[in-house]
Design an enzyme around this catalytic site. Structure first.
Site, PDB file in Angstrom:
ATOM      1  N   THR A 121       6.485  -4.072  23.614  1.00 14.07           N
ATOM      2  CA  THR A 121       7.633  -4.902  24.011  1.00 14.07           C
ATOM      3  C   THR A 121       7.508  -5.223  25.493  1.00 14.07           C
ATOM      4  OG1 THR A 121       9.017  -3.776  22.386  1.00 14.07           O
ATOM      5  CG2 THR A 121      10.135  -5.092  24.061  1.00 14.07           C
TER       6      THR A 121
ATOM      7  N   LYS B 186      12.203 -10.433  20.593  1.00 20.02           N
ATOM      8  CA  LYS B 186      12.302  -8.966  20.590  1.00 20.02           C
ATOM      9  C   LYS B 186      13.321  -8.495  21.644  1.00 20.02           C
ATOM     10  CE  LYS B 186      11.458  -4.573  20.227  1.00 20.02           C
ATOM     11  NZ  LYS B 186      12.267  -3.819  19.271  1.00 20.02           N
TER      12      LYS B 186
ATOM     13  N   LYS C 148      14.303  -0.559  29.905  1.00 18.08           N
ATOM     14  CA  LYS C 148      13.332  -1.634  30.253  1.00 18.08           C
ATOM     15  C   LYS C 148      13.657  -2.911  29.477  1.00 18.08           C
ATOM     16  CE  LYS C 148       9.819  -1.415  27.690  1.00 18.08           C
ATOM     17  NZ  LYS C 148       9.383  -1.896  26.372  1.00 18.08           N
TER      18      LYS C 148
HETATM   19  N1  LIG Z   1       9.720   4.055  19.937  1.00 17.07           N
HETATM   20  C1  LIG Z   1      10.321   3.045  19.318  1.00 17.07           C
HETATM   21  O1  LIG Z   1      11.262   3.260  18.520  1.00 17.07           O
HETATM   22  C2  LIG Z   1       9.908   1.631  19.548  1.00 17.07           C
HETATM   23  C3  LIG Z   1       9.178   1.240  20.646  1.00 17.07           C
HETATM   24  N2  LIG Z   1       8.847  -0.076  20.833  1.00 17.07           N
HETATM   25  C4  LIG Z   1       8.046  -0.490  21.967  1.00 17.07           C
HETATM   26  O2  LIG Z   1       6.707  -0.093  21.696  1.00 17.07           O
HETATM   27  C5  LIG Z   1       6.044   0.277  22.893  1.00 17.07           C
HETATM   28  C6  LIG Z   1       5.530   1.710  22.779  1.00 17.07           C
HETATM   29  O3  LIG Z   1       6.646   2.548  22.565  1.00 17.07           O
HETATM   30  P1  LIG Z   1       6.493   4.118  22.281  1.00 17.07           P
HETATM   31  O4  LIG Z   1       5.305   4.369  21.439  1.00 17.07           O
HETATM   32  O5  LIG Z   1       7.825   4.566  21.842  1.00 17.07           O
HETATM   33  O6  LIG Z   1       6.238   4.635  23.759  1.00 17.07           O
HETATM   34  P2  LIG Z   1       5.588   5.994  24.279  1.00 17.07           P
HETATM   35  O7  LIG Z   1       6.188   6.230  25.608  1.00 17.07           O
HETATM   36  O8  LIG Z   1       5.664   7.054  23.247  1.00 17.07           O
HETATM   37  O9  LIG Z   1       4.037   5.604  24.447  1.00 17.07           O
HETATM   38  C7  LIG Z   1       3.624   4.728  25.457  1.00 17.07           C
HETATM   39  C8  LIG Z   1       2.131   4.492  25.371  1.00 17.07           C
HETATM   40  O10 LIG Z   1       1.750   3.658  26.480  1.00 17.07           O
HETATM   41  C9  LIG Z   1       0.697   4.314  27.202  1.00 17.07           C
HETATM   42  N3  LIG Z   1       0.746   3.966  28.611  1.00 17.07           N
HETATM   43  C10 LIG Z   1       1.802   4.042  29.456  1.00 17.07           C
HETATM   44  N4  LIG Z   1       1.469   3.590  30.686  1.00 17.07           N
HETATM   45  C11 LIG Z   1       0.153   3.244  30.614  1.00 17.07           C
HETATM   46  C12 LIG Z   1      -0.757   2.701  31.548  1.00 17.07           C
HETATM   47  N5  LIG Z   1      -0.399   2.418  32.818  1.00 17.07           N
HETATM   48  N6  LIG Z   1      -2.014   2.471  31.143  1.00 17.07           N
HETATM   49  C13 LIG Z   1      -2.385   2.724  29.869  1.00 17.07           C
HETATM   50  N7  LIG Z   1      -1.575   3.226  28.928  1.00 17.07           N
HETATM   51  C14 LIG Z   1      -0.306   3.481  29.296  1.00 17.07           C
HETATM   52  C15 LIG Z   1       0.932   5.788  26.964  1.00 17.07           C
HETATM   53  O11 LIG Z   1      -0.255   6.509  27.270  1.00 17.07           O
HETATM   54  P3  LIG Z   1      -0.181   8.090  27.629  1.00 17.07           P
HETATM   55  O12 LIG Z   1      -0.143   8.805  26.319  1.00 17.07           O
HETATM   56  O13 LIG Z   1      -1.406   8.338  28.406  1.00 17.07           O
HETATM   57  O14 LIG Z   1       1.084   8.286  28.447  1.00 17.07           O
HETATM   58  C16 LIG Z   1       1.287   5.764  25.482  1.00 17.07           C
HETATM   59  O15 LIG Z   1       0.128   5.610  24.691  1.00 17.07           O
HETATM   60  C17 LIG Z   1       7.069   0.055  24.012  1.00 17.07           C
HETATM   61  O16 LIG Z   1       6.869  -1.223  24.543  1.00 17.07           O
HETATM   62  C18 LIG Z   1       8.410   0.150  23.293  1.00 17.07           C
HETATM   63  O17 LIG Z   1       9.417  -0.553  23.965  1.00 17.07           O
HETATM   64  C19 LIG Z   1       9.173  -1.029  19.911  1.00 17.07           C
HETATM   65  C20 LIG Z   1       9.880  -0.702  18.791  1.00 17.07           C
HETATM   66  C21 LIG Z   1      10.319   0.653  18.545  1.00 17.07           C
HETATM   67  O1  LIG Z   2      12.565  -1.226  20.050  1.00 18.14           O
HETATM   68  C1  LIG Z   2      13.123  -0.397  19.390  1.00 18.14           C
HETATM   69  C2  LIG Z   2      13.506  -0.574  18.016  1.00 18.14           C
HETATM   70  O2  LIG Z   2      14.108   0.350  17.422  1.00 18.14           O
HETATM   71  O3  LIG Z   2      13.223  -1.654  17.476  1.00 18.14           O
END
Ligand SMILES: NC(=O)C1=CN([C@@H]2O[C@H](COP(=O)(O)OP(=O)(O)OC[C@H]3O[C@@H](n4cnc5c(N)ncnc54)[C@H](OP(=O)(O)O)[C@@H]3O)[C@@H](O)[C@H]2O)C=CC1
Ligand SMILES: O=CC(=O)O
Length: 289
Positions: free
Chosen positions: A95, A170, A238
């Site tokens: 996102t 989104k 965010k």
């Molecule tokens: N969780 C949810 O319910 C939902 C989330 N989203 C969106 O999906 C995306 C991922 O969410 P989610 O999995 O929950 O987040 P997490 O915080 O669990 O995971 C984030 C991921 O991004 C990586 N990351 C962060 N910063 C960097 C960087 N500078 N360089 C490389 N890799 C990086 C992390 O790596 P590392 O492990 O090394 O920290 C990790 O793999 C977000 O944009 C979120 O808004 C969308 C729908 C639902």
């Molecule tokens: O981005 C979060 C979700 O639940 O969708």
């Protein structure tokens, strides 16, 4: 079908496991490489950089935390741009805002690659169950070639046209969700402070026109002050911030979303950013103490 997968956080891990379960060959990379171990146990291969994944796979999906992460994985040394070329497809499901997506699209297509943005609606459980809603935009042919993977990851894939439209849709969806979560939190706290049962409030809401999976799923744990992270609060904040910027650009007044954003910011300042976004109720409680 062989796919690369960059980013194994809450969502990326569930999504890549799902692809493996459905017979896809998956090559993973995560910034913290140790998080790849569990995927390897389920049959994934690992690469040590995004560039290596792109070199190996015709299609690569990314699921990263925010615009900064999405840009860094593409533009930094050993990033996606190092190896993207004619015939390769990059699908970023993180996102982010439209500006970030457009920058990535320009860079990828400038090197002959193809790009689709595909942010998802739905949280950890829908990701585990392959029930996400995919909001895609960009290269139509790549979108169509991605359908076998999207059908595993989601229950419905929308194609919304040009790059940026997926990101905007989104952000609008999540702005509504974050605002609803705040109203819900205020209601639960108000019931409690008024000497009413917040569990009974949940039962009443569930029987009426406002019933929805979010109130039903999160309400009982919120009443127990328990917030295991499915959708981290820092990511919801965010999304509010980016949605408000979209409102600024379009001169749309959004006082409800702005107030919700303040509550999420407050919650972050209380150290709740890594908990589930439902922990925003703690900021509501705090402001009433
Ligand atoms: N969780 C949810 O319910 C939902 C989330 N989203 C969106 O999906 C995306 C991922 O969410 P989610 O999995 O929950 O987040 P997490 O915080 O669990 O995971 C984030 C991921 O991004 C990586 N990351 C962060 N910063 C960097 C960087 N500078 N360089 C490389 N890799 C990086 C992390 O790596 P590392 O492990 O090394 O920290 C990790 O793999 C977000 O944009 C979120 O808004 C969308 C729908 C639902
Ligand atoms: O981005 C979060 C979700 O639940 O969708």
């Amino acid at each position: 079908m062989e796919v690369g997968f960059l980013g194994l956080g809450i969502m990326g891990k569930a999504m890549s496991l799902n692809l493996l379960k459905h017979g896809f060959k998956v090559t993973v990379w995560n910034r913290t490489l140790s998080k790849c171990d569990e995927l390897v146990e389920h049959g994934a291969s690992v690469c040590e950089s995004p560039a290596q994944v792109i070199k190996k796979c015709k299609y690569t999906i990314a699921m990263l935390s925010d615009p900064c992460a999405a840009l860094s994985v593409v533009f930094d040394k050993d990033g996606v741009l190092d190896q993207i070329c004619d015939g390769k497809g990059y699908i970023d499901m993180s996102t982010v805002d439209a500006e970030t997506s457009l920058k990535i699209n320009e860079a990828i297509t400038g090197k002959g690659g193809r790009f689709v943005e595909g942010p998802v609606s739905g949280s950890k459980k829908p990701a585990e169950d392959g029930q996400l809603i995919i909001l895609a935009a960009g290269d139509k042919a790549l979108f169509e070639e991605s359908i076998p993977a999207f059908d595993v990851l989601g229950k419905k894939s929308f194609f919304l046209g040009q790059v940026g439209n997926g990101a905007k849709m989104k952000l609008i969806v999540n702005m509504i969700m974050g605002s609803m979560m705040n109203a819900f939190s205020e209601g639960l706290v108000l019931a409690d402070k008024s000497g009413l049962s917040s569990d009974t409030l949940l039962d009443i809401l569930d029987l009426g026109a406002m019933t929805n999976p979010m109130f039903k799923g999160k309400g009982p744990s919120m009443n127990k002050s328990s917030y295991p992270p499915a959708f981290p609060l820092k990511h919801q904040q965010k999304d509010m911030r980016l949605a408000l910027a979209l409102g600024d650009e379009n001169a749309v007044s959004m006082p409800v979303a702005a107030a919700a954003n303040e509550a999420f910011k407050k919650a972050r300042s209380l150290g709740l950013g890594d908990l589930d976004f439902s922990a925003v109720i703690e900021a509501v409680k705090f402001s009433r103490e």
